[in-house]
Scaffold this motif. Structure first.
Motif, PDB file in Angstrom:
ATOM      1  N   THR A 219       0.824  -1.216   0.000  1.00 32.47           N
ATOM      2  CA  THR A 219       0.000   0.000   0.000  1.00 32.47           C
ATOM      3  C   THR A 219       0.859   1.268   0.000  1.00 32.47           C
ATOM      4  O   THR A 219       0.356   2.358  -0.233  1.00 32.47           O
ATOM      5  N   THR A 220       2.172   1.132   0.283  1.00 35.40           N
ATOM      6  CA  THR A 220       3.029   2.329   0.272  1.00 35.40           C
ATOM      7  C   THR A 220       3.700   2.535  -1.082  1.00 35.40           C
ATOM      8  O   THR A 220       4.513   3.440  -1.253  1.00 35.40           O
ATOM      9  N   SER A 221       3.345   1.672  -2.033  1.00 37.62           N
ATOM     10  CA  SER A 221       3.928   1.793  -3.374  1.00 37.62           C
ATOM     11  C   SER A 221       3.511   3.112  -4.023  1.00 37.62           C
ATOM     12  O   SER A 221       2.418   3.622  -3.798  1.00 37.62           O
ATOM     13  N   VAL A 222       4.437   3.685  -4.809  1.00 36.69           N
ATOM     14  CA  VAL A 222       4.117   4.908  -5.564  1.00 36.69           C
ATOM     15  C   VAL A 222       4.565   4.723  -7.014  1.00 36.69           C
ATOM     16  O   VAL A 222       5.708   4.381  -7.279  1.00 36.69           O
ATOM     17  N   LEU A 223       3.634   4.925  -7.948  1.00 33.19           N
ATOM     18  CA  LEU A 223       3.961   4.838  -9.371  1.00 33.19           C
ATOM     19  C   LEU A 223       3.572   6.148 -10.040  1.00 33.19           C
ATOM     20  O   LEU A 223       2.613   6.794  -9.638  1.00 33.19           O
ATOM     21  N   PRO A 224       4.324   6.538 -11.107  1.00 35.51           N
ATOM     22  CA  PRO A 224       3.938   7.759 -11.847  1.00 35.51           C
ATOM     23  C   PRO A 224       2.698   7.488 -12.696  1.00 35.51           C
ATOM     24  O   PRO A 224       2.463   6.364 -13.121  1.00 35.51           O
TER      25      PRO A 224
ATOM     26  N   ALA B  52      -5.926  -1.865 -18.569  1.00 34.29           N
ATOM     27  CA  ALA B  52      -5.144  -1.469 -17.391  1.00 34.29           C
ATOM     28  C   ALA B  52      -5.792  -0.244 -16.791  1.00 34.29           C
ATOM     29  O   ALA B  52      -6.300   0.614 -17.510  1.00 34.29           O
ATOM     30  N   THR B  53      -5.824  -0.210 -15.457  1.00 33.55           N
ATOM     31  CA  THR B  53      -6.419   0.962 -14.811  1.00 33.55           C
ATOM     32  C   THR B  53      -5.670   1.247 -13.508  1.00 33.55           C
ATOM     33  O   THR B  53      -5.280   0.329 -12.788  1.00 33.55           O
ATOM     34  N   PRO B  54      -5.399   2.512 -13.227  1.00 30.68           N
ATOM     35  CA  PRO B  54      -4.631   2.857 -12.031  1.00 30.68           C
ATOM     36  C   PRO B  54      -5.508   2.921 -10.785  1.00 30.68           C
ATOM     37  O   PRO B  54      -6.700   3.211 -10.883  1.00 30.68           O
ATOM     38  N   LEU B  55      -4.899   2.647  -9.621  1.00 30.17           N
ATOM     39  CA  LEU B  55      -5.596   2.788  -8.344  1.00 30.17           C
ATOM     40  C   LEU B  55      -4.714   3.603  -7.402  1.00 30.17           C
ATOM     41  O   LEU B  55      -3.487   3.507  -7.444  1.00 30.17           O
ATOM     42  N   LEU B  56      -5.349   4.418  -6.562  1.00 27.71           N
ATOM     43  CA  LEU B  56      -4.619   5.100  -5.493  1.00 27.71           C
ATOM     44  C   LEU B  56      -5.251   4.624  -4.186  1.00 27.71           C
ATOM     45  O   LEU B  56      -6.430   4.857  -3.941  1.00 27.71           O
ATOM     46  N   LEU B  57      -4.463   3.923  -3.379  1.00 29.78           N
ATOM     47  CA  LEU B  57      -5.010   3.359  -2.138  1.00 29.78           C
ATOM     48  C   LEU B  57      -4.792   4.326  -0.974  1.00 29.78           C
ATOM     49  O   LEU B  57      -3.683   4.806  -0.751  1.00 29.78           O
ATOM     50  N   ILE B  58      -5.857   4.630  -0.245  1.00 29.79           N
ATOM     51  CA  ILE B  58      -5.746   5.466   0.952  1.00 29.79           C
ATOM     52  C   ILE B  58      -6.026   4.578   2.158  1.00 29.79           C
ATOM     53  O   ILE B  58      -7.127   4.049   2.301  1.00 29.79           O
ATOM     54  N   VAL B  59      -4.990   4.405   3.005  1.00 27.77           N
ATOM     55  CA  VAL B  59      -5.222   3.595   4.209  1.00 27.77           C
ATOM     56  C   VAL B  59      -5.439   4.518   5.408  1.00 27.77           C
ATOM     57  O   VAL B  59      -4.950   5.641   5.431  1.00 27.77           O
ATOM     58  N   GLU B  60      -6.183   4.032   6.345  1.00 25.12           N
ATOM     59  CA  GLU B  60      -6.546   4.793   7.547  1.00 25.12           C
ATOM     60  C   GLU B  60      -7.202   6.116   7.184  1.00 25.12           C
ATOM     61  O   GLU B  60      -6.999   7.118   7.860  1.00 25.12           O
ATOM     62  N   GLY B  61      -7.987   6.096   6.104  1.00 25.24           N
ATOM     63  CA  GLY B  61      -8.661   7.318   5.666  1.00 25.24           C
ATOM     64  C   GLY B  61     -10.007   7.490   6.340  1.00 25.24           C
ATOM     65  O   GLY B  61     -10.533   8.600   6.416  1.00 25.24           O
ATOM     66  N   ILE B  62     -10.568   6.368   6.815  1.00 29.89           N
ATOM     67  CA  ILE B  62     -11.889   6.440   7.442  1.00 29.89           C
ATOM     68  C   ILE B  62     -11.719   6.239   8.936  1.00 29.89           C
ATOM     69  O   ILE B  62     -11.336   5.155   9.391  1.00 29.89           O
ATOM     70  N   LYS B  63     -11.957   7.306   9.706  1.00 26.17           N
ATOM     71  CA  LYS B  63     -11.677   7.266  11.154  1.00 26.17           C
ATOM     72  C   LYS B  63     -12.462   6.180  11.872  1.00 26.17           C
ATOM     73  O   LYS B  63     -11.941   5.517  12.764  1.00 26.17           O
ATOM     74  N   ARG B  64     -13.734   6.010  11.467  1.00 24.92           N
ATOM     75  CA  ARG B  64     -14.584   5.071  12.207  1.00 24.92           C
ATOM     76  C   ARG B  64     -14.211   3.618  11.929  1.00 24.92           C
ATOM     77  O   ARG B  64     -14.653   2.716  12.629  1.00 24.92           O
ATOM     78  N   ASP B  65     -13.428   3.368  10.908  1.00 24.10           N
ATOM     79  CA  ASP B  65     -12.920   2.017  10.649  1.00 24.10           C
ATOM     80  C   ASP B  65     -11.553   2.141   9.980  1.00 24.10           C
ATOM     81  O   ASP B  65     -11.426   2.054   8.763  1.00 24.10           O
TER      82      ASP B  65
ATOM     83  N   VAL C 152      -9.612   2.937   1.191  1.00 19.95           N
ATOM     84  CA  VAL C 152     -10.356   3.738   0.216  1.00 19.95           C
ATOM     85  C   VAL C 152      -9.611   3.657  -1.117  1.00 19.95           C
ATOM     86  O   VAL C 152      -8.409   3.892  -1.172  1.00 19.95           O
ATOM     87  N   PHE C 153     -10.342   3.249  -2.159  1.00 24.22           N
ATOM     88  CA  PHE C 153      -9.746   3.102  -3.480  1.00 24.22           C
ATOM     89  C   PHE C 153     -10.060   4.337  -4.311  1.00 24.22           C
ATOM     90  O   PHE C 153     -11.230   4.649  -4.538  1.00 24.22           O
TER      91      PHE C 153
END
Ligand SMILES: Nc1ncnc2c1ncn2[C@@H]1O[C@H](COP(=O)(O)OP(=O)(O)O)[C@@H](O)[C@H]1O
Ligand SMILES: [Mg+2]
Lengths: 368, 237
Positions: free
Chosen positions: A66-71, A87-100, A105-106
């Protein structure tokens, strides 16, 4: 013989229960950890097949995928390759939702296959990807969200347009934002975490992965759950730690049973000497002891299986990783637990039983 | 009651047997000859070597030197000493040594189980033996629910299970009151009279010698073989 074994165990309930409990703890640890690793495997496989893809491209040598970074330019170059169908890009946000905090979050393109394959089970797809979000059905159930309610991501409120189900644990316990909105939210424009790829018909995933890694130095293409588990340094660490803990659980179990059996035999020297005196062969005496050991082990192992299944669940909750890992209890996992439990009983019983057969009856009789 | 007069007594031959435990010399060149069907009482102070002698005769211990031969068999030299014990010897100890989790009946069955006898046969034989020692109505009781004398009776029944030709009793009444002791002795000598097995009985109470054919005293591991009653009678006539 069998009836004597049963009678002995039944008439000394405290000792039987304590021995069985010792074994149960060992077996429970093993079952819990195995179901946890199995779950980890399965969730890793979900991670590999995000959006129904066959291959995921990540930055190489990261501590956690989840800490990967691509241009952002990666996607276009990948799409032009013959082995790549989509092919489709994703940006993963971890710990983005306080209640869980465990929910992911994709950030995904609204016209990419990741978003398109989500089955909407309530509400509709967002009309405005700047202000609206989709939530997975598991997350919705957990946070009591429904179309029209508000989802807070990193301090910003989004209207829930719809609820989806994809069948992949990660996705269903998470939420989806537009890619551009996600990039803006965490201030990482022009970046993405990974690119997920569907291959052209007839292309082998492993071959495609090798070709991609060769042509894009600094990336890793993940095609199997094992790879996903090893992809990050953390994953490798977890797998190794679990192996070590399972080994320790087995050793502790064996020592515990040996100790109990040795104590029970010391306590019964007179009785065993008597058996020898009245003409029981050493083999028969050893069979009695081993039989008792095995019977107690089966009892303990059965209790341990139950404890382990509950324990696996508790472990996942305690670690707060229920969004990534759902402990998976398989027949093979339980079978292994039972096998280990009985093996413990046999191993633990062999040495004391052997000791007894070496004793002369008189020593045994005078010793107590 | 079963009458098994056909069951003969064993001949016991102890030849210059020595046994030490570490630096303690428990028996020193002890010799003893017991004829088939004889009842011998062995007396001596505590620690004089009585139990050791009995254990060597019964094949529970191996002598350091000398020979123990029962009916021509040297039990410890045989490949399966446990089996030899089972086929020849019955033991009664001071402590009853009953298995506390098992019923009186199952306790009597234990040696038969060691001999591989079938369940129904075992059960029949155990009940018959309990009847013989007067405990037919206690078959289902565990030892904790029996009196001291009753427990020792069960132990006697167990010693008889394999129809031994040699009955060895090591202070069988040592833990019992005098009335109960007399009853157990009556039982043992009565059985000997009826079944005809050889019996060696250890007791610190030399008065028991009056019941026996012969009394042997051990002092510090050395055997003093008194003239046996019948030997004396034989030489007198
Ligand atoms: N298993 C043993 N280990 C060490 N010493 C023993 C053992 N059995 C007997 N002895 C010693 O041998 C001597 C004779 O013992 P024992 O035959 O039991 O005497 P008794 O039965 O006449 O009281 C004693 O000094 C006793 O301490
Ligand atoms: Mg003694």
């Amino acid at each position: 013989m069998l009836s004597i074994i049963v009678t002995n165990l039944r008439r000394r309930p405290t000792r039987t229960v304590l021995t069985a409990a010792g074994i149960a703890v060992g077996v429970a640890t093993i079952v819990a950890l195995l179901s946890f690793t199995q779950g980890l495997q399965e969730s890793a496989s979900g991670f590999v097949h995000l959006g129904g893809s066959e291959l995921g491209v990540f930055q190489a040598n990261v501590s956690d995928p989840t800490t990967s970074v691509l241009p952002e330019s990666m996607v276009g170059r990948l799409r032009r390759r013959p082995e790549v169908a989509q092919a489709t890009p994703l940006l993963l946000i971890v710990e983005g939702i306080k209640r869980d905090p465990a929910a992911v979050v994709f950030g995904a393109q609204s016209d990419g296959f990741f978003t398109k394959q989500l089955v909407i089970v309530g509400g509709a797809r967002p009309t405005s990807w700047q202000t609206e979000a989709l939530v997975g059905d598991r997350l919705a159930a957990q946070l009591r969200l429904s179309p029209g309610s508000t989802l807070d991501v990193k301090g910003r409120a989004y209207r829930v347009a719809g609820v989806y189900h994809s069948g992949i644990l990660f996705e269903d316990s998470g939420a989806v934002l537009g890619l551009a909105e996600a990039q803006r939210l965490i201030e990482r424009p022009d970046e993405e975490t990974n690119v997920i790829v569907r291959l052209s018909p007839g292309t082998r995933a492993s071959a495609a992965a090798r070709a991609i890694e060769r042509d894009f130095p600094g990336t890793q293409a993940i095609t199997t759950p094992e790879q996903a588990l090893r992809a990050g340094a953390n994953g490798t660490l977890i797998s190794k730690a679990i192996l070590v803990i399972v080994a320790i659980a087995i050793i502790v179990g064996v020592i515990g049973v040996m100790n109990t059996m040795a104590m029970s035999i010391a306590e019964r020297r007179g009785e065993l000497g008597l058996l020898s005196t009245v003409g029981w062969s050493p083999q028969r005496v050893a069979t009695l002891i081993l039989g008792e050991g095995i019977a107690v082990s089966i009892l303990g192992a059965a209790g341990g299986l139950l404890l382990g299944v509950i324990g696996g669940d508790l472990l996942v909750r305690a670690l707060g990783v229920s969004s990534y890992v759902s402990p998976s209890v398989t027949a093979w996992g339980l079978g292994r637990g039972l096998l280990v439990g009985v093996a413990i009983g046999v191993l633990g019983g062999i040495y004391p039983a052997w000791r007894v057969t070496r004793m002369t009856p008189l020593k045994a009789l005078s010793g107590t | 009651m079963t009458e098994r007069m056909a069951q003969a007594g064993a001949e016991v031959l102890v030849e210059r047997v020595s046994k030490s435990f570490g630096r303690i010399s428990a028996l020193r060149e002890a010799s003893l000859h017991v004829e088939p069907g004889q009842a011998v009482v062995i007396t001596g102070r505590s620690g004089s070597g009585k139990s050791t002698l009995l254990a060597l005769v019964g094949g529970l211990e191996q002598p350091d030197a000398g020979r123990v031969v029962i009916d021509g068999r040297a039990i410890w030299r045989e490949p399966h000493p446990a089996r030899a014990r089972r086929e020849v010897v019955g033991f009664v100890f001071q402590r009853h040594l009953l298995l506390e989790t098992l019923s009186a009946q199952t306790n009597v069955e234990v040696p038969l189980l060691g001999a591989g006898m079938r369940h129904a046969e075992r059960r029949r034989r155990a009940l018959e033996l309990l009847d013989e020692v007067g405990l037919a109505d206690r078959a289902e009781h565990v030892p904790a629910r029996l009196s001291g004398g009753e427990r020792q009776r069960v132990a006697v029944a167990r010693a008889l299970a394999n129809e031994p030709r040699l009955l060895l009793a090591d202070e069988p009444t040592g833990a019992l009151d005098s009335v109960t002791s007399e009853r157990i002795l009556d039982l043992l000598f009565g059985l000997r009279d009826r079944l005809g097995m050889t019996m060696i009985l250890v007791s610190y109470d030399s008065a028991i010698g009056a019941r026996a054919d012969r009394t042997v005293t051990i002092v510090d591991g050395l055997i003093h073989d008194h003239d046996a009653h019948d030997d004396a009678r034989a030489s007198a006539s």
